[in-house]
Motif scaffolding. Structure first.
Motif, mmCIF file in Angstrom:
data_model
loop_
_atom_site.group_PDB
_atom_site.id
_atom_site.type_symbol
_atom_site.label_atom_id
_atom_site.label_comp_id
_atom_site.label_asym_id
_atom_site.label_seq_id
_atom_site.Cartn_x
_atom_site.Cartn_y
_atom_site.Cartn_z
ATOM 1 N N MET A 24 -22.322 82.550 101.437
ATOM 2 C CA MET A 24 -22.248 81.257 100.763
ATOM 3 C C MET A 24 -22.012 80.102 101.722
ATOM 4 O O MET A 24 -22.225 78.943 101.371
ATOM 5 N N VAL A 25 -21.583 80.408 102.944
ATOM 6 C CA VAL A 25 -21.320 79.341 103.902
ATOM 7 C C VAL A 25 -22.587 78.536 104.179
ATOM 8 O O VAL A 25 -22.529 77.331 104.488
ATOM 9 N N LEU B 195 -18.320 81.257 93.848
ATOM 10 C CA LEU B 195 -17.159 80.579 94.449
ATOM 11 C C LEU B 195 -15.868 80.993 93.750
ATOM 12 O O LEU B 195 -14.816 81.141 94.396
ATOM 13 N N ILE C 299 -14.922 84.430 95.029
ATOM 14 C CA ILE C 299 -14.351 84.314 96.376
ATOM 15 C C ILE C 299 -12.912 83.829 96.295
ATOM 16 O O ILE C 299 -12.016 84.355 96.979
ATOM 17 N N TYR D 17 -12.610 74.792 100.545
ATOM 18 C CA TYR D 17 -13.658 73.837 100.887
ATOM 19 C C TYR D 17 -13.595 73.667 102.394
ATOM 20 O O TYR D 17 -12.565 73.961 103.026
ATOM 21 N N HIS E 166 -14.522 83.270 105.370
ATOM 22 C CA HIS E 166 -14.012 83.018 104.027
ATOM 23 C C HIS E 166 -15.130 83.069 102.984
ATOM 24 O O HIS E 166 -14.986 83.722 101.935
ATOM 25 N N PHE E 167 -16.256 82.408 103.257
ATOM 26 C CA PHE E 167 -17.299 82.252 102.249
ATOM 27 C C PHE E 167 -18.429 83.274 102.343
ATOM 28 O O PHE E 167 -19.225 83.389 101.409
ATOM 29 N N ILE F 58 -22.434 76.188 101.114
ATOM 30 C CA ILE F 58 -21.203 75.429 100.885
ATOM 31 C C ILE F 58 -21.058 74.287 101.888
ATOM 32 O O ILE F 58 -20.392 73.288 101.624
#
Length: 298
Positions: free
Chosen positions: A259-260, A174, A177, A186, A255-256, A263
């Protein structure tokens, strides 16, 4: 006790090895390379090395058969090939358990909490959510089934964030990123939560489960039941000196990245039963304080 540990050179594994040796256990660590072996030996020169990797099933069988207990921490962390990694884990787990059949020796299987139902507090007795079709959750069930085959199987489910010195997992990802994007993100209002635990508290938990755990039980390595993702993003933003911002659901994957999948999880998790049964009380820094204190760029 002579304990065979897979993943012994890893972030969690080195802490577990140190804890075991410090309390008088004899440890044999699986090492896939000379570098891994040196890392394990640096924890304590008395630790014995068994060279091999999780695909070397005959080596795993030998390590398990010659042990008085097994702690299976090893996992190939390649989330672009997650199903394949889970299959490697399944085969490794079964190979070791087959070697232990009828011995009633302890086998500790390691899982995470991502297989549990999202949006409500999860407890040790809760089964994994079948609707999620998480292959690692199925591996947990496979491991626990060997209780009926004469193995004292215990499972430890760990928080999404196991943090501390040397962490290269979710918090560091994170942070990377956020560095690239110039903002710490977030999703939406950021009120979905992650549980967390320090690696040194985890090490003590594994020792207690090995020494005092009950066959067929699931234990939770959770120090903090649920921290809002917004709070984590804000702490990362403070450390990196970038703003914490809300990312829309539509833009979250961009964006992530991978990882989305993690997250967006809302996973409050209890460890009340674990604490009561084993007398385990986390003593290390909480996640936000750890980020503030130890995750700053050098």
């Amino acid at each position: 006790m002579r304990v065979f540990v897979t993943g012994a050179s890893g972030f969690i594994g080195t802490a577990v090895v140190s804890e075991l040796v410090g309390l008088g256990h004899e440890v044999v660590g699986l090492a896939r390379s000379q570098e891994s072996a040196a890392k394990i030996k640096s924890v304590n020169p008395a630790v014995k090395i068994l060279r091999g990797e999780l695909k070397d099933l005959d080596t795993l069988k030998k390590g398990a058969a010659e042990s008085e207990g097994v702690i299976h921490l090893g996992f190939v962390h390649d989330y672009e090939k997650y199903d394949e990694c889970c299959e490697i884990d399944r085969q490794a787990t079964v190979a070791m358990l087959e070697s232990l059949k009828g011995t009633n020796r302890p086998f500790l299987y390691t899982n995470d909490t991502f297989g549990l139902r999202s949006g409500k507090v999860a407890y040790e007795e809760d089964a994994n959510d079948e609707n999620l079709k998480n292959p690692r959750a199925l591996n947990e069930e496979t491991a626990l089934s060997y209780e009926d085959k004469g193995v004292s199987v215990r499972c430890v489910r760990l928080a999404p964030s196991v943090h501390g010195k040397g962490d290269k997992a979710f918090v560091r990802v994170l942070m990377n990123i956020a560095k690239i994007a110039g903002e710490s993100g977030y999703i939406g209002e950021g009120q979905n939560v992650w549980s967390a635990v320090h690696r040194l508290d985890v090490a003590r938990l594994f020792r207690l489960v090995l020494e005092k755990g009950i066959s067929g039980r699931v234990y939770h390595g959770i120090a903090e039941q649920g921290i809002p993702l917004k709070n984590i993003a804000q702490e990362i933003g403070e450390v990196l000196n970038v703003p914490a911002v809300s990312i829309s659901v539509n833009n979250a994957e961009k964006h992530f990245g991978l990882m989305v999948l993690f997250i967006a999880t809302d996973g409050p998790t209890s460890s009340e039963t674990t604490r009561k049964e084993l007398g385990w009380e986390p003593q290390q820094l909480g996640l936000l304080e750890d980020i503030s204190t130890n995750y700053r760029p050098k």
